[in-house]
Design a protein around this motif. Structure first.
Motif, PDB file in Angstrom:
ATOM      1  N   PHE A   1       0.852  -1.196   0.000  1.00  0.00           N
ATOM      2  CA  PHE A   1       0.000   0.000   0.000  1.00  0.00           C
ATOM      3  C   PHE A   1       0.890   1.248   0.000  1.00  0.00           C
ATOM      4  O   PHE A   1       1.088   1.880   1.049  1.00  0.00           O
ATOM      5  N   PRO A   2       1.415   1.613  -1.179  1.00  0.00           N
ATOM      6  CA  PRO A   2       2.411   2.697  -1.230  1.00  0.00           C
ATOM      7  C   PRO A   2       1.926   4.032  -0.660  1.00  0.00           C
ATOM      8  O   PRO A   2       2.718   4.791  -0.122  1.00  0.00           O
ATOM      9  N   ARG A   3       0.624   4.316  -0.736  1.00  0.00           N
ATOM     10  CA  ARG A   3       0.130   5.634  -0.329  1.00  0.00           C
ATOM     11  C   ARG A   3      -0.449   5.663   1.083  1.00  0.00           C
ATOM     12  O   ARG A   3      -0.849   6.703   1.570  1.00  0.00           O
ATOM     13  N   VAL A   4      -0.559   4.500   1.724  1.00  0.00           N
ATOM     14  CA  VAL A   4      -1.243   4.476   3.015  1.00  0.00           C
ATOM     15  C   VAL A   4      -0.353   5.070   4.114  1.00  0.00           C
ATOM     16  O   VAL A   4       0.878   4.987   4.039  1.00  0.00           O
ATOM     17  N   GLY A   5      -0.972   5.705   5.092  1.00  0.00           N
ATOM     18  CA  GLY A   5      -0.208   6.194   6.234  1.00  0.00           C
ATOM     19  C   GLY A   5       0.160   5.047   7.154  1.00  0.00           C
ATOM     20  O   GLY A   5      -0.559   4.047   7.218  1.00  0.00           O
ATOM     21  N   ILE A   6       1.280   5.149   7.834  1.00  0.00           N
ATOM     22  CA  ILE A   6       1.637   4.138   8.845  1.00  0.00           C
ATOM     23  C   ILE A   6       2.043   4.893  10.111  1.00  0.00           C
ATOM     24  O   ILE A   6       2.876   5.794  10.064  1.00  0.00           O
ATOM     25  N   ASN A   7       1.393   4.534  11.214  1.00  0.00           N
ATOM     26  CA  ASN A   7       1.647   5.224  12.487  1.00  0.00           C
ATOM     27  C   ASN A   7       2.571   4.401  13.373  1.00  0.00           C
ATOM     28  O   ASN A   7       2.529   3.180  13.356  1.00  0.00           O
ATOM     29  N   LEU A   8       3.355   5.109  14.165  1.00  0.00           N
ATOM     30  CA  LEU A   8       4.241   4.423  15.118  1.00  0.00           C
ATOM     31  C   LEU A   8       4.157   5.174  16.444  1.00  0.00           C
ATOM     32  O   LEU A   8       4.522   6.346  16.518  1.00  0.00           O
ATOM     33  N   SER A   9       3.686   4.475  17.472  1.00  0.00           N
ATOM     34  CA  SER A   9       3.448   5.165  18.752  1.00  0.00           C
ATOM     35  C   SER A   9       4.622   4.992  19.709  1.00  0.00           C
ATOM     36  O   SER A   9       5.573   4.253  19.441  1.00  0.00           O
TER      37      SER A   9
ATOM     38  N   GLY B   1      -3.178  36.067  -0.563  1.00  0.00           N
ATOM     39  CA  GLY B   1      -3.255  36.465  -1.964  1.00  0.00           C
ATOM     40  C   GLY B   1      -4.384  35.790  -2.714  1.00  0.00           C
ATOM     41  O   GLY B   1      -5.166  35.022  -2.153  1.00  0.00           O
ATOM     42  N   ASP B   2      -4.464  36.086  -4.023  1.00  0.00           N
ATOM     43  CA  ASP B   2      -5.583  35.528  -4.774  1.00  0.00           C
ATOM     44  C   ASP B   2      -5.155  34.550  -5.860  1.00  0.00           C
ATOM     45  O   ASP B   2      -5.928  34.202  -6.725  1.00  0.00           O
ATOM     46  N   TRP B   3      -3.895  34.087  -5.775  1.00  0.00           N
ATOM     47  CA  TRP B   3      -3.481  33.031  -6.701  1.00  0.00           C
ATOM     48  C   TRP B   3      -3.839  31.696  -6.070  1.00  0.00           C
ATOM     49  O   TRP B   3      -3.462  31.424  -4.931  1.00  0.00           O
ATOM     50  N   VAL B   4      -4.544  30.876  -6.808  1.00  0.00           N
ATOM     51  CA  VAL B   4      -4.903  29.578  -6.239  1.00  0.00           C
ATOM     52  C   VAL B   4      -4.776  28.466  -7.277  1.00  0.00           C
ATOM     53  O   VAL B   4      -5.189  28.619  -8.429  1.00  0.00           O
ATOM     54  N   LYS B   5      -4.132  27.407  -6.844  1.00  0.00           N
ATOM     55  CA  LYS B   5      -4.080  26.214  -7.694  1.00  0.00           C
ATOM     56  C   LYS B   5      -5.196  25.292  -7.217  1.00  0.00           C
ATOM     57  O   LYS B   5      -5.236  24.902  -6.051  1.00  0.00           O
ATOM     58  N   ILE B   6      -6.125  24.994  -8.133  1.00  0.00           N
ATOM     59  CA  ILE B   6      -7.235  24.124  -7.737  1.00  0.00           C
ATOM     60  C   ILE B   6      -6.790  22.675  -7.837  1.00  0.00           C
ATOM     61  O   ILE B   6      -6.408  22.189  -8.903  1.00  0.00           O
ATOM     62  N   GLU B   7      -6.828  22.024  -6.707  1.00  0.00           N
ATOM     63  CA  GLU B   7      -6.530  20.600  -6.651  1.00  0.00           C
ATOM     64  C   GLU B   7      -7.738  19.946  -6.021  1.00  0.00           C
ATOM     65  O   GLU B   7      -8.014  20.149  -4.844  1.00  0.00           O
ATOM     66  N   VAL B   8      -8.484  19.207  -6.804  1.00  0.00           N
ATOM     67  CA  VAL B   8      -9.616  18.472  -6.240  1.00  0.00           C
ATOM     68  C   VAL B   8      -9.357  16.993  -6.472  1.00  0.00           C
ATOM     69  O   VAL B   8      -9.329  16.527  -7.611  1.00  0.00           O
ATOM     70  N   ILE B   9      -9.114  16.295  -5.397  1.00  0.00           N
ATOM     71  CA  ILE B   9      -8.724  14.890  -5.495  1.00  0.00           C
ATOM     72  C   ILE B   9      -9.593  14.069  -4.563  1.00  0.00           C
ATOM     73  O   ILE B   9      -9.705  14.377  -3.384  1.00  0.00           O
ATOM     74  N   ASN B  10     -10.207  13.058  -5.140  1.00  0.00           N
ATOM     75  CA  ASN B  10     -11.051  12.206  -4.306  1.00  0.00           C
ATOM     76  C   ASN B  10     -10.619  10.757  -4.452  1.00  0.00           C
ATOM     77  O   ASN B  10     -11.424   9.841  -4.520  1.00  0.00           O
ATOM     78  N   ASP B  11      -9.318  10.570  -4.541  1.00  0.00           N
ATOM     79  CA  ASP B  11      -8.773   9.218  -4.623  1.00  0.00           C
ATOM     80  C   ASP B  11      -7.396   9.219  -3.971  1.00  0.00           C
ATOM     81  O   ASP B  11      -6.438   9.738  -4.542  1.00  0.00           O
ATOM     82  N   SER B  12      -7.342   8.676  -2.777  1.00  0.00           N
ATOM     83  CA  SER B  12      -6.099   8.736  -2.009  1.00  0.00           C
ATOM     84  C   SER B  12      -5.018   7.814  -2.559  1.00  0.00           C
ATOM     85  O   SER B  12      -3.861   7.923  -2.197  1.00  0.00           O
ATOM     86  N   LYS B  13      -5.412   6.900  -3.425  1.00  0.00           N
ATOM     87  CA  LYS B  13      -4.457   5.915  -3.927  1.00  0.00           C
ATOM     88  C   LYS B  13      -3.691   6.448  -5.140  1.00  0.00           C
ATOM     89  O   LYS B  13      -2.484   6.365  -5.193  1.00  0.00           O
ATOM     90  N   TYR B  14      -4.392   7.001  -6.097  1.00  0.00           N
ATOM     91  CA  TYR B  14      -3.739   7.497  -7.311  1.00  0.00           C
ATOM     92  C   TYR B  14      -3.605   9.013  -7.332  1.00  0.00           C
ATOM     93  O   TYR B  14      -2.908   9.561  -8.170  1.00  0.00           O
ATOM     94  N   LEU B  15      -4.307   9.674  -6.449  1.00  0.00           N
ATOM     95  CA  LEU B  15      -4.269  11.130  -6.356  1.00  0.00           C
ATOM     96  C   LEU B  15      -4.577  11.805  -7.687  1.00  0.00           C
ATOM     97  O   LEU B  15      -3.964  12.802  -8.057  1.00  0.00           O
TER      98      LEU B  15
END
Lengths: 328, 256
Positions: A249-257, B92-106
C-alpha cells in the motif's frame, strides 16, 4: 490475490524488503514525519478486554476530565508545539457518551487545528455529529480478526460484537471522517493471519471509500499488561510487517506510537512510517500536571519529550511536520 | 528568456515549484533560491496560521508569488472554501485548484475542478486548475476564466515523465488563450526540457527535487533544462525522420 502477494513478500529477505519499503516511502512522502500526541480524556470502560489496563474488571482509579481540566491539558500540550491531537477515552457509553465527546471537541478545537478520536465505536449519525463539531480523524482497531480469539478476549461489553467493530471504519467513512486509522493489536495471537486480514480489510475500505486517507497502526504488546500472556512479536517481525504494508500500500499512512522503545523507533521510522506520536502520556490528564502513580492504558517505552524526538528526526535529515492537515 | 504572463503578472522564470516532501524547510529555501522560480505552491492546509516556528511561509522569500493550493479538497465546494479562506487570511488571490477524491492514485477530478474554477474566477481569483489532460475540460476552463491550465504529465509524485504526452500535445496545440503548465510526474531535467520543447509554457516540479540526492543542485539542473527547452521551442526544432539525412547532400550539385 492480495494474500498471495503478501505471503510472497513476507517470504523475502528482510533487508531487501527494508530497502524497497524505504525507497517507496521516500518517493511517496519525502523525508517528512508528521507528529501528533494522544490526550486521554477518560478511562471509564464497559469492556473487559483481557489484555487492557482500562478493562472494566480492573480496580484502577477511574477518571474523566471536566471542561476546565480539558482546557488546561490542551493548553499545556499545545504549548509544546503539537498541533495534531488524538483524543482517547475508554469505551463507555455511560461516562463518555457522544454529548461528552462533542463538548470536549468544542474545547479542544480552540487549541488544535487537527483532531482525531479513539473512542467507543458509534453509529454513523454520531460520527456525523463529530465531523460537524470538527473531528477529522478516527482510530479504531479490530485487535484481532480471528473471531474465536476475539470472542475469548472480549467477554463483556459492547465490544463483544465483532461485526459491529469491523464495520466501524466504514460507518466513519460514510459520515465524512477524512482520516481513518485501522490496526490489529499484535501479540494476541499468531500475527500472520491477523496482518493479512488487516490488509484485506484495508483493501476493501480503499475500494469503497477512495477519498479517505487510510492509515495502519501496528500496536505491539511488549509485555504482559493484563491477565493474558501475549505471543510476543519480535522486532524483526514488526519491521517485516511495516515493510510489507508499505510495499503493498504505497500511499497508506503508517503510524508508530511511543509504545515502541526509542532505539527501535529511531531505526524503523524511515522504512515506512509517516506519523509518530511524541512526548506522550497515556494517563488521564498528565500534560498540565504530573500524573505519576495514576493508571495508564499501556506503558510508554519512548519517554522522550517532543523536542527530543524532533531533534532526533532533524539529525536524521527528516522534517518533523506539525501541520500537515488543518480543519477548514 | 521570454516572459511568461499569468493573470497579468510577468514572470521571467518558467519553472514553478511545489514545497512538499523536503527534509527541512532550510533546504526548501535553498531550493527556491537556486531554482530562480518566481511562483511556489503551498497547500493551505499545511500553512501554520498560528505562525509557529515551523511555519513554512517564513522560508519563502517575499518576492515570490505564493500559489496556495486546495490540496485536501475532495469536491468543488471544499476547494472553493479553501481558496476563500486563503484569500481572507492574507495569502493572496493566486490559487491552484486541486480536487482529489482518490487517495491511492491522487488523480484530479476534472468535473469538480471545473466547477470550482467557474466560481473562483468569477470572484476575481487567479485560478490555476490542475487536471487530467483532456481537451474538453481545458476548453471549458478557459471559458470559465482560468489563468492557466495545468495538465499532469503522469501520476503525481511518480517521476515517470510525460506519460500523457499525446494529450498534452493536443492541449498545447489547441489552447492558446492561457499558458499550459505541465504539473506532476516530471522526474528528470530531461523530462522538463522535453515538455518545454513540445511548447509547454512552464512546468511545475516538486518530488523530483525533494527526493534528489542534492535538491538545491537538482533545482539548478531543472532551471537550466527548462530554459534550454524553452530556447529550443523558440528556435524551432528541425523535423525528425526515420531515415538518415546527410547534412551535406551528395546530390545537391544537380540542383545548382
Amino acid at each position: 490475490m492480495l494474500k498471495v502477494r503478501a505471503s510472497e513478500l513476507f517470504a523475502l529477505d528482510l533487508e531487501t524488503l527494508a530497502q524497497e519499503a524505504q525507497r517507496i516511502t521516500r518517493q511517496q512522502f519525502g523525508r517528512t514525519i508528521a507528529l501528533y500526541a494522544p490526550l486521554y480524556l477518560a478511562n471509564y470502560c464497559e469492556n473487559q478486554c483481557l489484555y487492557c489496563g482500562f478493562s472494566a474488571n480492573l480496580r484502577i482509579q477511574r477518571e474523566k476530565l471536566g471542561p476546565e481540566q480539558i482546557d488546561s491539558e490542551c493548553a499545556a500540550l499545545a504549548a509544546t508545539g503539537i498541533q495534531n491531537v488524538l483524543l482517547l477515552t475508554g469505551e463507555s457509553h455511560r461516562h463518555t457518551p457522544l454529548s461528552y465527546l462533542l463538548s470536549a471537541v468544542e474545547t479542544v478545537k480552540k487549541y488544535f487545528p487537527s483532531i482525531s478520536i479513539e473512542v467507543q465505536p458509534m453509529d454513523t449519525q454520531d460520527y456525523r455529529a463529530l465531523v460537524e463539531a470538527g473531528v477529522d480523524g478516527l482510530a479504531v482497531y479490530q485487535e484481532t480478526y480471528d473471531k474465536e480469539l476475539y470472542a475469548r478476549l472480549h467477554p463483556a461489553g459492547r465490544k463483544r460484537n465483532f461485526q459491529y467493530r469491523l464495520e466501524t471504519p466504514a460507518r466513519a467513512a460514510e459520515a465524512g471522517i477524512r482520516q481513518i486509522s485501522i490496526g490489529a493489536l499484535l501479540g494476541l495471537g499468531d500475527w500472520r493471519p491477523d496482518v493479512e486480514a488487516l490488509f484485506e480489510h484495508l483493501q476493501s475500505l480503499e475500494k469503497e471509500y477512495p477519498g479517505v486517507d487510510f492509515s495502519l497502526s501496528f500496536p505491539r504488546m511488549l509485555q504482559v499488561e493484563g491477565a493474558m500472556a501475549p505471543c510476543i512479536v519480535s522486532d524483526a517481525d514488526l519491521v517485516r510487517i511495516i515493510c510489507v504494508a508499505r510495499i503493498l500500500f504505497p500511499r497508506v499512512g503508517i503510524n508508530l506510537s511511543t509504545r515502541e522503545p526509542a532505539y527501535f523507533r529511531d531505526h524503523v521510522f524511515s522504512l515506512g512510517v509517516t506519523k509518530m506520536s511524541a512526548g506522550s502520556t497515556t494517563t488521564v490528564g498528565g500534560y498540565a500536571e504530573s500524573m505519576e502513580g495514576h493508571d495508564a492504558q499501556f506503558s510508554i517505552s519512548d519517554e522522550r519529550s517532543l523536542a527530543e524526538v524532533k531533534a532526533m528526526l532533524s539529525s536524521k535529515e527528516y522534517d518533523p511536520v506539525f501541520t500537515d492537515w488543518r480543519r477548514m | 528568456m521570454d516572459e511568461l504572463i499569468i493573470g497579468g503578472r510577468k514572470l521571467s522564470s518558467r519553472f514553478l515549484l511545489g514545497t512538499g516532501k523536503f527534509k527541512s524547510k532550510q533546504e526548501l529555501q535553498e531550493v527556491i533560491c537556486r531554482s530562480g522560480s518566481e511562483v511556489v505552491t503551498v497547500a493551505l492546509r499545511r500553512i501554520d496560521l498560528e505562525k509557529n516556528e515551523d511555519n513554512i511561509l517564513s522560508y519563502i522569500p517575499e518576492n515570490i508569488v505564493l500559489l496556495t493550493n486546495t490540496s485536501g479538497a475532495r469536491n468543488a465546494e471544499e476547494a472553493v472554501r479553501l481558496a476563500r479562506l486563503a484569500r481572507a487570511s492574507g495569502h493572496g488571490d493566486w490559487v491552484k485548484i486541486e480536487v482529489i477524491n482518490d487517495s491511492k492514485y491522487l488523480l484530479p477530478d476534472n468535473a469538480e475542478t471545473l466547477k470550482a474554477t467557474e466560481i473562483l474566477a468569477a470572484e476575481g481569483f487567479i485560478v490555476l486548475p490542475y487536471i487530467n489532460p483532456d481537451l474538453y475540460t481545458a476548453r471549458a476552463l478557459v471559458k470559465a476564466g482560468a489563468a492557466a491550465v495545468m495538465p499532469l504529465g503522469s501520476l503525481i509524485g511518480s517521476n515517470q515523465g510525460l506519460r500523457m504526452k499525446t494529450m498534452i500535445e493536443v492541449l498545447i496545440a489547441e489552447i492558446s488563450e492561457v499558458p499550459i503548465i505541465v504539473d506532476a510526474g516530471i522526474g528528470r531535467p530531461s523530462h522538463a526540457a522535453e515538455a518545454m520543447e513540445m511548447g509547454a509554457d512552464a512546468v511545475l516540479v516538486n518530488t523530483a527535487l525533494a527526493t534528489a540526492g542534492k535538491p538545491p543542485q537538482m533545482a539548478e539542473a531543472f532551471a537550466k533544462a527548462v530554459e534550454a527547452g524553452r530556447l529550443a521551442w523558440l528556435a524551432g526544432a528541425g523535423d525528425t525522420s526515420a531515415l538518415a539525412r546527410a547534412s551535406s547532400p551528395l546530390t545537391g550539385f544537380l540542383h545548382a
